[in-house]
Design a protein around this motif. Structure first.
Motif, mmCIF file in Angstrom:
data_model
loop_
_atom_site.group_PDB
_atom_site.id
_atom_site.type_symbol
_atom_site.label_atom_id
_atom_site.label_comp_id
_atom_site.label_asym_id
_atom_site.label_seq_id
_atom_site.Cartn_x
_atom_site.Cartn_y
_atom_site.Cartn_z
ATOM 1 N N LEU A 1 50.789 48.259 61.127
ATOM 2 C CA LEU A 1 51.212 49.202 62.170
ATOM 3 C C LEU A 1 50.981 50.641 61.733
ATOM 4 C CD1 LEU A 1 54.584 47.592 63.339
ATOM 5 C CD2 LEU A 1 52.334 47.395 64.413
ATOM 6 N N ILE A 2 51.056 50.889 60.452
ATOM 7 C CA ILE A 2 50.848 52.248 59.947
ATOM 8 C C ILE A 2 49.399 52.665 60.158
ATOM 9 C CG2 ILE A 2 50.878 53.662 57.851
ATOM 10 C CD1 ILE A 2 53.325 52.002 56.984
ATOM 11 N N ASP A 3 48.456 51.720 59.983
ATOM 12 C CA ASP A 3 47.048 52.013 60.249
ATOM 13 C C ASP A 3 46.836 52.301 61.735
ATOM 14 O OD1 ASP A 3 46.354 51.543 57.577
ATOM 15 O OD2 ASP A 3 46.133 49.391 57.935
ATOM 16 N N VAL A 4 47.526 51.559 62.597
ATOM 17 C CA VAL A 4 47.417 51.793 64.034
ATOM 18 C C VAL A 4 47.959 53.180 64.380
ATOM 19 C CG1 VAL A 4 48.083 50.970 66.334
ATOM 20 C CG2 VAL A 4 47.615 49.327 64.508
ATOM 21 N N ALA A 5 49.084 53.538 63.763
ATOM 22 C CA ALA A 5 49.677 54.851 64.009
ATOM 23 C C ALA A 5 48.729 55.961 63.584
ATOM 24 C CB ALA A 5 51.007 54.965 63.271
ATOM 25 N N ALA A 6 48.045 55.768 62.463
ATOM 26 C CA ALA A 6 47.088 56.777 61.997
ATOM 27 C C ALA A 6 45.925 56.913 62.983
ATOM 28 C CB ALA A 6 46.575 56.394 60.612
ATOM 29 N N CYS A 7 45.473 55.788 63.540
ATOM 30 C CA CYS A 7 44.406 55.831 64.544
ATOM 31 C C CYS A 7 44.863 56.570 65.802
ATOM 32 C CB CYS A 7 43.956 54.420 64.904
ATOM 33 S SG CYS A 7 43.029 53.565 63.608
ATOM 34 N N LEU A 8 46.097 56.350 66.207
ATOM 35 C CA LEU A 8 46.638 57.040 67.384
ATOM 36 C C LEU A 8 46.688 58.542 67.150
ATOM 37 C CD1 LEU A 8 49.510 54.540 68.256
ATOM 38 C CD2 LEU A 8 47.537 55.062 69.711
ATOM 39 N N ASP A 9 47.082 58.942 65.949
ATOM 40 C CA ASP A 9 47.090 60.377 65.631
ATOM 41 C C ASP A 9 45.681 60.954 65.718
ATOM 42 O OD1 ASP A 9 49.781 60.493 65.264
ATOM 43 O OD2 ASP A 9 49.731 60.790 63.092
ATOM 44 N N ALA A 10 44.716 60.183 65.200
ATOM 45 C CA ALA A 10 43.325 60.659 65.230
ATOM 46 C C ALA A 10 42.813 60.774 66.655
ATOM 47 C CB ALA A 10 42.443 59.705 64.424
ATOM 48 N N LEU B 1 46.545 50.239 73.353
ATOM 49 C CA LEU B 1 47.870 50.785 73.616
ATOM 50 C C LEU B 1 47.773 52.077 74.430
ATOM 51 C CD1 LEU B 1 49.557 50.188 70.126
ATOM 52 C CD2 LEU B 1 49.992 48.931 72.240
ATOM 53 N N CYS B 2 46.793 52.901 74.115
ATOM 54 C CA CYS B 2 46.601 54.141 74.890
ATOM 55 C C CYS B 2 46.250 53.827 76.342
ATOM 56 C CB CYS B 2 45.489 54.982 74.263
ATOM 57 S SG CYS B 2 45.938 55.769 72.704
ATOM 58 N N GLU B 3 45.430 52.804 76.547
ATOM 59 C CA GLU B 3 45.064 52.406 77.910
ATOM 60 C C GLU B 3 46.284 51.955 78.697
ATOM 61 O OE1 GLU B 3 42.128 49.405 77.438
ATOM 62 O OE2 GLU B 3 40.637 50.758 76.551
ATOM 63 N N LEU B 4 47.160 51.174 78.056
ATOM 64 C CA LEU B 4 48.374 50.710 78.740
ATOM 65 C C LEU B 4 49.311 51.863 79.052
ATOM 66 C CD1 LEU B 4 49.311 47.359 76.946
ATOM 67 C CD2 LEU B 4 47.977 47.710 79.025
ATOM 68 N N ALA B 5 49.412 52.808 78.129
ATOM 69 C CA ALA B 5 50.282 53.961 78.367
ATOM 70 C C ALA B 5 49.826 54.748 79.593
ATOM 71 C CB ALA B 5 50.297 54.863 77.134
ATOM 72 N N ALA B 6 48.512 54.711 79.850
ATOM 73 C CA ALA B 6 47.965 55.477 80.979
ATOM 74 C C ALA B 6 47.878 54.655 82.256
ATOM 75 C CB ALA B 6 46.574 56.000 80.611
ATOM 76 N N LEU C 1 44.679 39.525 72.098
ATOM 77 C CA LEU C 1 44.533 38.632 70.955
ATOM 78 C C LEU C 1 43.252 38.992 70.227
ATOM 79 C CD1 LEU C 1 45.760 36.185 69.466
ATOM 80 C CD2 LEU C 1 44.278 34.718 70.867
ATOM 81 N N GLN C 2 43.402 39.556 69.040
ATOM 82 C CA GLN C 2 42.240 39.924 68.233
ATOM 83 C C GLN C 2 41.885 38.776 67.281
ATOM 84 O OE1 GLN C 2 43.830 43.590 66.398
ATOM 85 N NE2 GLN C 2 42.367 44.720 67.660
ATOM 86 N N LYS C 3 40.623 38.416 67.217
ATOM 87 C CA LYS C 3 40.214 37.371 66.269
ATOM 88 C C LYS C 3 40.365 37.860 64.840
ATOM 89 C CE LYS C 3 37.141 34.774 69.305
ATOM 90 N NZ LYS C 3 35.763 34.240 69.521
ATOM 91 N N THR C 4 40.039 39.125 64.620
ATOM 92 C CA THR C 4 40.299 39.791 63.344
ATOM 93 C C THR C 4 40.958 41.126 63.660
ATOM 94 O OG1 THR C 4 38.092 40.779 63.323
ATOM 95 C CG2 THR C 4 38.378 38.683 62.157
ATOM 96 N N PHE C 5 41.869 41.544 62.791
ATOM 97 C CA PHE C 5 42.624 42.766 63.061
ATOM 98 C C PHE C 5 41.718 43.981 63.074
ATOM 99 C CE2 PHE C 5 44.950 46.461 61.358
ATOM 100 C CZ PHE C 5 45.835 46.638 62.408
ATOM 101 N N ASP C 6 41.883 44.801 64.092
ATOM 102 C CA ASP C 6 41.125 46.052 64.232
ATOM 103 C C ASP C 6 42.106 47.115 64.696
ATOM 104 O OD1 ASP C 6 39.575 48.207 65.218
ATOM 105 O OD2 ASP C 6 37.877 46.885 65.598
ATOM 106 N N ALA C 7 42.501 47.994 63.790
ATOM 107 C CA ALA C 7 43.511 49.009 64.099
ATOM 108 C C ALA C 7 43.053 49.945 65.202
ATOM 109 C CB ALA C 7 43.855 49.800 62.837
ATOM 110 N N ALA C 8 41.781 50.344 65.180
ATOM 111 C CA ALA C 8 41.272 51.274 66.187
ATOM 112 C C ALA C 8 41.257 50.629 67.568
ATOM 113 C CB ALA C 8 39.874 51.745 65.798
ATOM 114 N N GLU C 9 40.850 49.355 67.639
ATOM 115 C CA GLU C 9 40.836 48.659 68.924
ATOM 116 C C GLU C 9 42.246 48.523 69.479
ATOM 117 O OE1 GLU C 9 39.222 44.437 70.819
ATOM 118 O OE2 GLU C 9 40.181 44.441 68.844
#
Length: 395
Positions: free
Chosen positions: A218-227, A348-353, A335-343
């Motif tokens: 989740l920390i990697d996802v948070a970093a991607c969101l900041d970026a 999540l950004c799409e859902l927020a909008a 459902l991601q076959k392999t984890f991808d923080a950026a994806e």
């Protein structure tokens, strides 16, 4: 039919919560259940509220197989030199009760040695076991599965995945049982948070920390969101976030200092995106205001208790794996076959909008769990297995 259920958690985990919801839905004209828990707490009041006798037995011995051989050797030595001898009074009481019940149900494979010990002393007693996890495929996991398969009459698997995995571990032995998906009783508490914030996308995580569960991702996802410049997504993490020994990198450094995942988030500069709640006894209170649940597991198991309860409450889920009976991309979550923080961050950004898209997924999620995890149907299926097991022993 008098059934004694042994529960290693006592309300402190998903397997205990699943057992409670199962027993709450059984037909009492057919089954009279009693529960022994290793740990006490709110679960005692819960069982009392549905008139199911419950006792707490802290000496209940359990052994969990781990990935690392060295850890297994150490834990096995502790088990046989400490926990097993200290369980003598528990075992004495168990034998006495078993003379007055029709079947014993073990709620977790970590009670496999209890099953072996009980089988030797009560060879005609029907014994069943819930397979809720996938133990490591090492010599210890195979030994555990073979002991369990030799000691128990039948098994309940919470999905096809556990059934296939357990049969592969117990290769060469007959494994009788059936798949019964965990029941989900949607509970709504008026005393908890309920209103969803339309300006913030609340992303919930319900799990104690372990490296295989992948919560640190989740920390990697948070970093991607900041970026990405997003400010709408916020994470709420419920569970014990203390980091175990043996981790590497930032996780290992923080663990050696006695820190938690919150300290890792602070080190990475994303602490402002997180609320760390610690243990939460009533997770349904937080599901009432969550928009999404995320479980970025490293174990390819997107079907745990937290996932199905979230879906049952109409909360879409993002997870990792290939089994899409519960989490299905573009239908009930991502459902991601392999984890991808950026994806995941972009999703999540799409859902927020797009709250309309979120509402469609909420409805689909709740409908899927209502169809697959009906408590009365799931309880009836387990009761049928218990009845068949008892009748087979009597023949």
């Amino acid at each position: 039919m008098k059934v004694l259920c042994l529960d290693i958690e006592g309300g402190h985990g998903g397997s205990s919560r699943s057992l409670y919801q199962l027993l709450s839905a059984v037909d009492r004209d057919v089954v009279s259940p009693t529960v022994w828990c290793r740990l006490g707490g709110a679960i005692e009041d819960a069982y009392s509220s549905v008139d199911i006798p419950v006792e707490v037995h802290p000496q209940m011995p359990r052994f969990t197989v781990l990935e690392r051989p060295s850890r297994n050797l150490i834990d096995l030595a502790r088990f046989f030199m400490n926990r097993w001898p200290k369980s003598r009074s528990f075992r004495k009481g168990l034998l006495a009760v078993c003379d007055h019940v029709d079947l014993v149900h073990l709620n977790h494979i970590s009670l496999f040695w209890v099953a072996r010990w009980l089988r030797k002393r009560r060879p005609n007693l029907p014994i069943t076991m819930h397979i809720r996890t996938r133990p490591p495929k090492n010599v210890f996991g195979r030994w555990q599965a073979r002991v369990a398969s030799a000691s128990c009459d039948s098994f309940v698997h919470i999905s096809e995945n556990e059934g296939d995995w357990f049969r592969s571990l117990a290769a060469g032995r007959c494994v009788s049982g059936r798949v019964v998906l965990n029941p989900v009783h949607v509970l709504v508490h008026e005393d908890g948070p309920s209103a969803r914030n339309q300006e913030t996308l609340m992303v919930l995580c319900l799990s104690n920390y372990s490296f295989p569960r992948g919560i640190d991702r989740l920390i990697d996802v948070a970093a991607c969101l900041d970026a990405m410049g997003d400010r709408a997504v916020r994470f709420v993490v419920a569970g014990d976030m203390h980091l175990p020994a043996g981790l590497t990198g930032d996780l290992g450094d923080v663990a050696r200092r006695g820190g938690t995942l919150a300290d890792v988030a602070a080190r990475r500069g994303v602490a402002d995106r997180f609320d760390f709640l610690g243990h939460v006894s009533k997770p349904e209170q937080w599901l009432g205001q969550a928009d999404v649940l995320v479980k970025p597991t490293r174990e390819d198991n997107p079907w745990g208790r937290d996932i199905i309860e979230a879906l049952g409450h109409g909360v879409p889920v993002a997870s990792v794996g290939t089994y899409d009976k519960f989490v299905e991309s573009h239908r009930t979550g991502l459902l991601q076959k392999t984890f991808d923080a950026a994806e995941l961050a972009a999703w999540l950004c799409e859902l927020a909008a797009d709250r309309g898209r979120l509402d469609v997924m909420r409805k689909a999620a709740a409908e899927r769990i209502a169809e697959l995890c009906n408590p009365v149907r799931q309880a009836a299926s387990v009761v049928d297995l218990w009845r068949d097991t008892v009748e087979a022993r009597r023949r």
